[in-house]
Every structure is written in structure tokens, then in C-alpha cells.
Motif scaffolding. Structure first.
Motif, PDB file in Angstrom:
ATOM      1  N   HIS A  92       0.833  -1.193   0.000  1.00  0.00           N
ATOM      2  CA  HIS A  92       0.000   0.000   0.000  1.00  0.00           C
ATOM      3  C   HIS A  92       0.874   1.251   0.000  1.00  0.00           C
ATOM      4  O   HIS A  92       1.955   1.284   0.603  1.00  0.00           O
ATOM      5  N   TYR A  93       0.388   2.295  -0.667  1.00  0.00           N
ATOM      6  CA  TYR A  93       1.194   3.513  -0.793  1.00  0.00           C
ATOM      7  C   TYR A  93       1.469   4.195   0.547  1.00  0.00           C
ATOM      8  O   TYR A  93       2.395   5.003   0.656  1.00  0.00           O
ATOM      9  N   PHE A  94       0.680   3.880   1.586  1.00  0.00           N
ATOM     10  CA  PHE A  94       0.995   4.411   2.919  1.00  0.00           C
ATOM     11  C   PHE A  94       2.410   4.005   3.319  1.00  0.00           C
ATOM     12  O   PHE A  94       3.216   4.829   3.777  1.00  0.00           O
ATOM     13  N   PHE A  95       2.751   2.739   3.149  1.00  0.00           N
ATOM     14  CA  PHE A  95       4.072   2.249   3.527  1.00  0.00           C
ATOM     15  C   PHE A  95       5.149   2.752   2.569  1.00  0.00           C
ATOM     16  O   PHE A  95       6.293   2.958   2.972  1.00  0.00           O
ATOM     17  N   TYR A  96       4.773   2.956   1.325  1.00  0.00           N
ATOM     18  CA  TYR A  96       5.713   3.476   0.324  1.00  0.00           C
ATOM     19  C   TYR A  96       6.171   4.875   0.715  1.00  0.00           C
ATOM     20  O   TYR A  96       7.372   5.162   0.774  1.00  0.00           O
ATOM     21  N   PHE A  97       5.229   5.758   1.021  1.00  0.00           N
ATOM     22  CA  PHE A  97       5.590   7.125   1.405  1.00  0.00           C
ATOM     23  C   PHE A  97       6.219   7.166   2.800  1.00  0.00           C
ATOM     24  O   PHE A  97       7.100   7.987   3.066  1.00  0.00           O
ATOM     25  N   ALA A  98       5.774   6.290   3.683  1.00  0.00           N
ATOM     26  CA  ALA A  98       6.370   6.227   5.021  1.00  0.00           C
ATOM     27  C   ALA A  98       7.837   5.819   4.930  1.00  0.00           C
ATOM     28  O   ALA A  98       8.678   6.316   5.705  1.00  0.00           O
ATOM     29  N   PHE A  99       8.168   4.925   4.000  1.00  0.00           N
ATOM     30  CA  PHE A  99       9.552   4.483   3.825  1.00  0.00           C
ATOM     31  C   PHE A  99      10.462   5.646   3.447  1.00  0.00           C
ATOM     32  O   PHE A  99      11.538   5.822   4.031  1.00  0.00           O
ATOM     33  N   TRP A 100      10.033   6.455   2.482  1.00  0.00           N
ATOM     34  CA  TRP A 100      10.876   7.582   2.070  1.00  0.00           C
ATOM     35  C   TRP A 100      11.011   8.602   3.195  1.00  0.00           C
ATOM     36  O   TRP A 100      12.088   9.186   3.394  1.00  0.00           O
ATOM     37  N   ALA A 101       9.944   8.822   3.943  1.00  0.00           N
ATOM     38  CA  ALA A 101      10.015   9.745   5.072  1.00  0.00           C
ATOM     39  C   ALA A 101      10.937   9.210   6.162  1.00  0.00           C
ATOM     40  O   ALA A 101      11.668   9.966   6.814  1.00  0.00           O
ATOM     41  N   LEU A 102      10.917   7.893   6.361  1.00  0.00           N
ATOM     42  CA  LEU A 102      11.806   7.272   7.340  1.00  0.00           C
ATOM     43  C   LEU A 102      13.267   7.487   6.966  1.00  0.00           C
ATOM     44  O   LEU A 102      14.108   7.754   7.838  1.00  0.00           O
TER      45      LEU A 102
END
Length: 389
Positions: free
Chosen positions: A103-113
Motif C-alpha cells: 500500500h502507498y501508505f508504507f511506500y511514502f512512510a519508507f521515504w520519510a523514514l
């Protein structure tokens, strides 16, 4: 409006508390057995997690979020981007997420991390700054910038962690890191120019604050009348080298030798006041943090960023994008200044600087609601599961 104010303020306050707590624990540890706390302390890990969740749960916060979301969903559906000029590193990781239907939630969370992880890792030996840095990320304009230029923001935060390599003259490791970073944003190659800094004896040869203020004033004046903008118009090689030609429109009047006029509103005045304050108090900071070997490097990079951002203020946004590599150090220097003012009990000045550094988000949210525009509205925070909230 209320949701945005709550998300920015509460997240900033939480990051502040966690940064303050890990520094307090480290000071106690140093008194007891002389040991520093590791980077993977629970407060730091929780800070990274909270930031990643907030960033991952956003919806169209940041002007380019819609583009990245659209590209990722197309990649999941078709197996390829509709845009074919992403850097290889970014593309490979995106394909990995898409292949597993994440899910794109985890995709964007990864880059923010990655963004906050690199920044906090770069400041792992400066835990006294983390509380103010965390607050500044959310309550300044940094969160919006990171959520907009996702790929470049990863490299920007990595740059903070690379400064010790510059100071210690480990040039080969620095060059290797920059080349790898270019796999995520081509503009990282501009950071090779920073290798000239070690050849200046910053601790001893940095001009006094009056000279620095005078130089800064010249850049502000030149930025108010950017007649020199033809340089960018006549030099397509600059755009191609940095990868910003993807964003430019050569019919844009700002690029074609003309310029816009950015109003001297509250945000710009507060930022200018903050810039001047960092320069004014630098001698005191250097004396107070006399054992901090990285402070002169952080300040010089921040000074370059402050000068260039004012010089290029009235140009287009894509010309300002490379300056983000230096503006991140203004965040660091504002944290130094707040630490100094608080530790020396200059509470009145500390309160004034707090307003200059950490109340920008209020004005940004106000403009997004009452002065809606393409550039203002992306500052509003929306949850992906309830975008109309």
C-alpha cells in the motif's frame, strides 16, 4: 484547518519531547559512566516511526504528492512508470514496493523514514539539538518541503550525515556517498563542489559578524532585483546537470529573463529575522559550544543557504531547489541558537526566536485556507483514509 494545526503542532511537540528526553538520559549516562546513548535509543526510534506514520498517512500534502502517488499506482497496475526519467535507485525501490503490492501508505512512510533517519543519524552526537530540530521540522516549512521533493529531500538529509566526512577529509568516502545518492536524485552531484570547504580554516578565518551581515545584505538586495536571471536561461547545461530541466518551462517568464516579486509577508519577514539572528549570535554560539568541531561547518553551510535563498527568492521554484541542500543547516543552526538561549537563561530572547522559528506553520495554514492557491493549499494536511477531513 484545525486538523492541519493539530497534526503539525502535536507531532512537533512529540518530537520535541522525545528529543529532550533522550538528551536528558544521555546527560545522566555521561555523569554515571561516561557513555553516550546509541543512535538506536528508543526515543529516537519512536521519533522516526511517528514521523514516518504521519508522512505516510498524508494525502496530497506536498505539491508533488499527487504525481508520486499517480506514478506509484500506475507502476502497480502496469508494471512501469508513465514517466521514464526517474533515477535508477528510486525506480528500483519503487518497483520493489509495487511488485509486492504494498500500500502507498508504507511506500511514502519508507521515504520519510529515510529522510528523518539520515538527519537524526547525522546529529546522533548532538542529541541536545534533537528536540529543537524535531519541532522545527514540523512547525517550520521543512515538512512541506520534504513531502514535496521526496527524492531530493532524502539526499538533503543524507548530506547532514556526510558533513563529518568533509571535516575529517575522508574525501573518497564522501565522493562515493554522493555518487550513490545521485541514484536517487541527480542533483546530488552538486554536492561534490562542497569539497572545497575543508581548505578554508573556518574556525580561525571566518569573518566577523559585521562582515557576514554585510555580505548577507548584498545578497538580499540582489535577490530583490534579479536582473542576472539570464544566466539560467542561457545555460541549459545547468538544468540538465542537476536534473531540474524536468521541471522547467522555458516559456516561463521567470526563466525568460523576467522575475516575480515575492511579497514581504509574515513568513518571509520571520525567516529573514531568523537568518539575521543566526548570523548575529554566531560568535556567542562558537564560544558556548567551543568543543563542537562541526559547528563552523554547519554555520558556513547555513550561511551559504541563507544567502542563496534570498538571492534566488524572486526566481522560479526549480531554481531554488538546489538551495535546499544548504537550507537544511539553517534548521540545525536554529536549534543551536535555541539551545544557547535556553541554557544561558535568556528566556525573553528565546521566546522571540521561538516565534520566528516555530510559528511559521500557523501562517502557512492560514494562507492555505484563506488565500488558497496552487502553492499554498498543499500545506494543508489530509489523511489518505479520510481526505475530505
Amino acid at each position: 484547518m484545525l486538523l492541519s494545526l493539530l497534526v503539525y503542532s502535536l507531532t512537533g511537540a512529540t518530537l520535541f519531547f522525545l528529543g529532550w528526553h533522550v538528551n536528558k538520559r544521555e546527560q545522566q549516562s555521561l555523569l554515571q559512566d561516561g557513555a553516550k546513548l546509541p543512535f538506536y535509543s528508543w526515543e529516537i526510534l519512536l521519533s522516526l516511526l511517528i514521523f514516518a506514520v504521519i508522512a505516510g498517512a498524508r494525502y496530497h500534502t506536498g505539491y508533488d504528492h499527487a504525481m508520486y502517488l499517480d506514478q506509484y499506482q500506475i507502476l502497480q497496475e502496469t508494471g512501469d512508470f508513465s514517466r521514464h526519467n526517474f533515477e535508477y535507485g528510486f525506480e528500483w525501490i519503487s518497483r520493489l514496493f509495487a511488485y509486492f503490492k504494498i500500500h502507498y501508505f508504507f511506500y511514502f512512510a519508507f521515504w520519510a523514514l529515510l529522510q528523518i533517519g539520515f538527519l537524526y543519524f547525522g546529529l546522533r552526537n548532538h542529541k541536545h539539538l534533537l528536540c529543537w530540530v524535531g519541532l522545527g521540522i514540523m512547525c517550520g516549512s521543512y515538512f512541506l518541503g520534504w513531502m514535496n521533493s521526496i527524492r531530493q529531500a532524502v539526499v538533503v538529509c543524507l548530506f547532514v550525515a556526510l558533513v563529518p566526512l568533509i571535516k575529517n577529509r575522508k574525501f573518497e568516502f564522501y565522493v562515493l556517498a554522493v555518487i550513490l545518492a545521485a541514484l536517487f536524485h541527480k542533483s546530488a552531484l552538486l554536492l561534490l563542489a562542497v569539497l572545497v570547504i575543508p581548505f578554508f580554516k573556518l574556525k580561525d578565518n571566518l569573518p566577523n559578524k559585521w562582515v557576514l551581515l554585510s555580505v548577507f545584505a548584498v545578497f538580499v538586495l540582489l535577490g530583490s532585483f534579479p536582473f542576472w536571471i539570464d544566466f539560467f536561461y542561457d545555460n541549459q547545461w545547468f538544468l540538465d546537470l542537476t536534473g531540474y530541466s524536468n521541471y522547467s518551462n522555458m516559456n516561463d517568464p521567470n526563466v525568460a529573463g523576467k522575475f516575480r516579486m515575492v511579497n514581504w509577508g509574515p513568513s518571509r519577514l520571520l525567516i529573514l529575522f531568523g537568518n539575521l539572528s543566526v548570523i548575529w549570535f554566531y560568535p556567542e554560539l562558537k564560544s558556548h559550544f567551543k568543543d563542537d568541531k562541526l559547528l563552523p561547518y554547519f554555520f558556513m553551510l547555513a550561511f551559504v543557504g541563507m544567502c542563496l535563498s534570498n538571492l534566488l527568492m524572486n526566481t522560479t521554484h526549480f531554481i531554488l531547489r538546489p538551495v535546499e541542500y544548504f537550507i537544511i543547516f539553517y534548521l540545525v543552526m536554529s536549534a543551536y541558537l535555541m539551545c544557547y538561549l535556553f541554557n544561558t537563561k535568556k528566556y525573553a530572547i528565546c521566546a522571540v526566536m521561538f516565534m520566528a522559528f516555530y510559528l511559521l506553520f500557523v501562517n502557512n495554514v492560514y494562507k492555505a485556507v484563506y488565500l488558497p492557491s496552487v502553492t499554498n493549499q498543499p500545506f494543508l494536511y489530509h489523511f489518505f483514509f479520510y481526505p475530505s477531513l
